[in-house]
Scaffold this motif. Structure first.
Motif, PDB file in Angstrom:
ATOM      1  N   GLY A 241       0.836  -1.199   0.000  1.00 42.60           N
ATOM      2  CA  GLY A 241       0.000   0.000   0.000  1.00 42.60           C
ATOM      3  C   GLY A 241       0.865   1.240   0.000  1.00 42.60           C
ATOM      4  O   GLY A 241       2.016   1.205  -0.407  1.00 42.60           O
ATOM      5  N   ASP A 242       0.319   2.335   0.471  1.00 36.02           N
ATOM      6  CA  ASP A 242       1.060   3.595   0.478  1.00 36.02           C
ATOM      7  C   ASP A 242       1.765   3.819   1.803  1.00 36.02           C
ATOM      8  O   ASP A 242       1.222   3.530   2.866  1.00 36.02           O
ATOM      9  N   PHE A 243       2.947   4.350   1.725  1.00 36.69           N
ATOM     10  CA  PHE A 243       3.673   4.797   2.911  1.00 36.69           C
ATOM     11  C   PHE A 243       3.869   6.286   2.729  1.00 36.69           C
ATOM     12  O   PHE A 243       4.519   6.708   1.778  1.00 36.69           O
ATOM     13  N   SER A 244       3.300   7.073   3.581  1.00 37.85           N
ATOM     14  CA  SER A 244       3.383   8.518   3.429  1.00 37.85           C
ATOM     15  C   SER A 244       4.379   9.097   4.419  1.00 37.85           C
ATOM     16  O   SER A 244       4.180   9.029   5.629  1.00 37.85           O
ATOM     17  N   ILE A 245       5.423   9.674   3.897  1.00 34.51           N
ATOM     18  CA  ILE A 245       6.420  10.329   4.746  1.00 34.51           C
ATOM     19  C   ILE A 245       5.787  11.525   5.442  1.00 34.51           C
ATOM     20  O   ILE A 245       6.100  11.824   6.582  1.00 34.51           O
ATOM     21  N   LYS A 246       4.859  12.192   4.759  1.00 36.55           N
ATOM     22  CA  LYS A 246       4.179  13.344   5.354  1.00 36.55           C
ATOM     23  C   LYS A 246       3.524  12.971   6.685  1.00 36.55           C
ATOM     24  O   LYS A 246       3.608  13.715   7.657  1.00 36.55           O
ATOM     25  N   ASP A 247       2.897  11.794   6.736  1.00 32.14           N
ATOM     26  CA  ASP A 247       2.237  11.370   7.974  1.00 32.14           C
ATOM     27  C   ASP A 247       3.225  11.307   9.135  1.00 32.14           C
ATOM     28  O   ASP A 247       2.904  11.681  10.259  1.00 32.14           O
ATOM     29  N   ILE A 248       4.412  10.827   8.857  1.00 37.47           N
ATOM     30  CA  ILE A 248       5.425  10.736   9.909  1.00 37.47           C
ATOM     31  C   ILE A 248       5.901  12.124  10.313  1.00 37.47           C
ATOM     32  O   ILE A 248       6.053  12.422  11.501  1.00 37.47           O
ATOM     33  N   LEU A 249       6.110  13.007   9.339  1.00 38.78           N
ATOM     34  CA  LEU A 249       6.570  14.356   9.656  1.00 38.78           C
ATOM     35  C   LEU A 249       5.550  15.121  10.497  1.00 38.78           C
ATOM     36  O   LEU A 249       5.926  15.998  11.270  1.00 38.78           O
ATOM     37  N   LEU A 250       4.276  14.788  10.358  1.00 35.63           N
ATOM     38  CA  LEU A 250       3.240  15.517  11.091  1.00 35.63           C
ATOM     39  C   LEU A 250       2.926  14.917  12.464  1.00 35.63           C
ATOM     40  O   LEU A 250       2.161  15.498  13.222  1.00 35.63           O
ATOM     41  N   MET A 251       3.516  13.769  12.785  1.00 36.08           N
ATOM     42  CA  MET A 251       3.278  13.178  14.110  1.00 36.08           C
ATOM     43  C   MET A 251       3.877  14.080  15.188  1.00 36.08           C
ATOM     44  O   MET A 251       4.923  14.675  14.994  1.00 36.08           O
TER      45      MET A 251
ATOM     46  N   ARG B  50      11.477  12.795  -4.816  1.00 38.27           N
ATOM     47  CA  ARG B  50      10.825  11.492  -4.613  1.00 38.27           C
ATOM     48  C   ARG B  50      11.855  10.365  -4.618  1.00 38.27           C
ATOM     49  O   ARG B  50      11.819   9.474  -3.777  1.00 38.27           O
ATOM     50  N   ASN B  51      12.772  10.412  -5.597  1.00 34.61           N
ATOM     51  CA  ASN B  51      13.809   9.380  -5.665  1.00 34.61           C
ATOM     52  C   ASN B  51      14.680   9.374  -4.413  1.00 34.61           C
ATOM     53  O   ASN B  51      14.991   8.322  -3.865  1.00 34.61           O
ATOM     54  N   ARG B  52      15.066  10.549  -3.957  1.00 39.17           N
ATOM     55  CA  ARG B  52      15.912  10.645  -2.764  1.00 39.17           C
ATOM     56  C   ARG B  52      15.168  10.153  -1.524  1.00 39.17           C
ATOM     57  O   ARG B  52      15.744   9.455  -0.696  1.00 39.17           O
ATOM     58  N   LEU B  53      13.916  10.494  -1.395  1.00 38.94           N
ATOM     59  CA  LEU B  53      13.165  10.056  -0.217  1.00 38.94           C
ATOM     60  C   LEU B  53      12.824   8.569  -0.310  1.00 38.94           C
ATOM     61  O   LEU B  53      12.728   7.898   0.707  1.00 38.94           O
ATOM     62  N   ARG B  54      12.666   8.060  -1.513  1.00 44.44           N
ATOM     63  CA  ARG B  54      12.443   6.618  -1.678  1.00 44.44           C
ATOM     64  C   ARG B  54      13.674   5.866  -1.176  1.00 44.44           C
ATOM     65  O   ARG B  54      13.562   4.869  -0.478  1.00 44.44           O
ATOM     66  N   LYS B  55      14.872   6.353  -1.524  1.00 43.18           N
ATOM     67  CA  LYS B  55      16.110   5.729  -1.055  1.00 43.18           C
ATOM     68  C   LYS B  55      16.171   5.763   0.475  1.00 43.18           C
ATOM     69  O   LYS B  55      16.575   4.785   1.106  1.00 43.18           O
ATOM     70  N   LEU B  56      15.771   6.883   1.061  1.00 44.17           N
ATOM     71  CA  LEU B  56      15.758   6.988   2.527  1.00 44.17           C
ATOM     72  C   LEU B  56      14.815   5.942   3.116  1.00 44.17           C
ATOM     73  O   LEU B  56      15.160   5.233   4.061  1.00 44.17           O
ATOM     74  N   TYR B  57      13.631   5.840   2.538  1.00 45.09           N
ATOM     75  CA  TYR B  57      12.658   4.859   3.018  1.00 45.09           C
ATOM     76  C   TYR B  57      13.213   3.442   2.927  1.00 45.09           C
ATOM     77  O   TYR B  57      13.125   2.662   3.865  1.00 45.09           O
ATOM     78  N   GLU B  58      13.813   3.126   1.778  1.00 43.36           N
ATOM     79  CA  GLU B  58      14.374   1.787   1.605  1.00 43.36           C
ATOM     80  C   GLU B  58      15.519   1.542   2.576  1.00 43.36           C
ATOM     81  O   GLU B  58      15.631   0.456   3.161  1.00 43.36           O
ATOM     82  N   ASP B  59      16.380   2.526   2.794  1.00 46.10           N
ATOM     83  CA  ASP B  59      17.505   2.383   3.736  1.00 46.10           C
ATOM     84  C   ASP B  59      17.003   2.156   5.150  1.00 46.10           C
ATOM     85  O   ASP B  59      17.556   1.341   5.890  1.00 46.10           O
ATOM     86  N   LEU B  60      15.983   2.886   5.525  1.00 46.84           N
ATOM     87  CA  LEU B  60      15.486   2.767   6.903  1.00 46.84           C
ATOM     88  C   LEU B  60      14.718   1.476   7.129  1.00 46.84           C
ATOM     89  O   LEU B  60      14.516   1.059   8.270  1.00 46.84           O
ATOM     90  N   ASN B  61      14.276   0.831   6.054  1.00 47.21           N
ATOM     91  CA  ASN B  61      13.512  -0.417   6.208  1.00 47.21           C
ATOM     92  C   ASN B  61      14.297  -1.659   5.799  1.00 47.21           C
ATOM     93  O   ASN B  61      13.731  -2.717   5.641  1.00 47.21           O
TER      94      ASN B  61
END
Length: 184
Positions: free
Chosen positions: A92-102, A172-183
């Motif tokens: 499904g979707d993983f929204s970085i925005k949701d995490i930034l707004l926590m 988007r590409n840079r944040l995708r890499k961050l997401y993949e690195d963190l997971n």
């Protein structure tokens, strides 16, 4: 003031200023729904006034209230421009925005993750060519329309749109890499 007289004043004011106010609001917000919401809030505030005849300059009052409502809308939505940064995976979707707004009550891990995302976002912005970065920052962080940016810099709107698209793809590409690195 009798209700019938008040209703008549409201009706005449809506007829006289409705289109003008919408034309004033629309270029200042991202979509028609936001513009309609703001206009509804203005009419609600106007209709809530007990004695409408006390307003000396109805037009001036309406534009002042409208400008304030637009400002309020931007204050509430300031961080929502990060919606473009969504990584879609097979679950499904993983929204970085949701995490930034926590908020910070989510725990120290979330705070660390938020800090890392902000850091990577600004690093990615620095990697962009100056003109792409300028368009992105002006549009997303400073709430300027792409047309306003084009006009200010004497550029064609298609050039500005292209720069924004390149910037978004890079981020988007840079944040995708961050997401993949963190997971991983």
């Amino acid at each position: 003031m009798p209700q019938k007289e008040k209703d008549n004043i409201i009706s005449q004011t809506v007829s006289k200023y409705g289109g003008k106010l919408m034309s004033y609001i629309r270029p200042k917000v991202k979509n028609a729904e936001d513009a309609e919401d703001i206009l509804q809030e203005v009419w609600y505030q106007f209709s809530s006034i007990t004695n409408l005849s006390e307003i000396v300059n109805v037009g001036g009052w309406l534009y002042r209230v409208t400008a304030n409502k637009i400002t309020d809308k931007y204050r509430k939505k300031k961080t929502e421009n990060l919606e473009d940064f969504v990584y879609e995976d097979e679950d499904g979707d993983f929204s970085i925005k949701d995490i930034l707004l926590m908020d910070e009550s989510a725990g120290p891990e979330v705070k660390m993750f938020q800090d890392e995302i902000w850091k990577k976002l600004f690093e990615a912005l620095e990697e962009l060519p100056e003109k792409q970065r300028l368009v992105y920052v002006e549009n997303e962080l400073n709430d300027k329309t792409l047309q306003e940016i084009a006009d200010e810099h004497g550029e064609n709107i298609k050039t500005i749109i292209s720069r924004k698209n390149y910037a978004v793809k890079h981020l988007r590409n840079r944040l995708r890499k961050l997401y993949e690195d963190l997971n991983s």
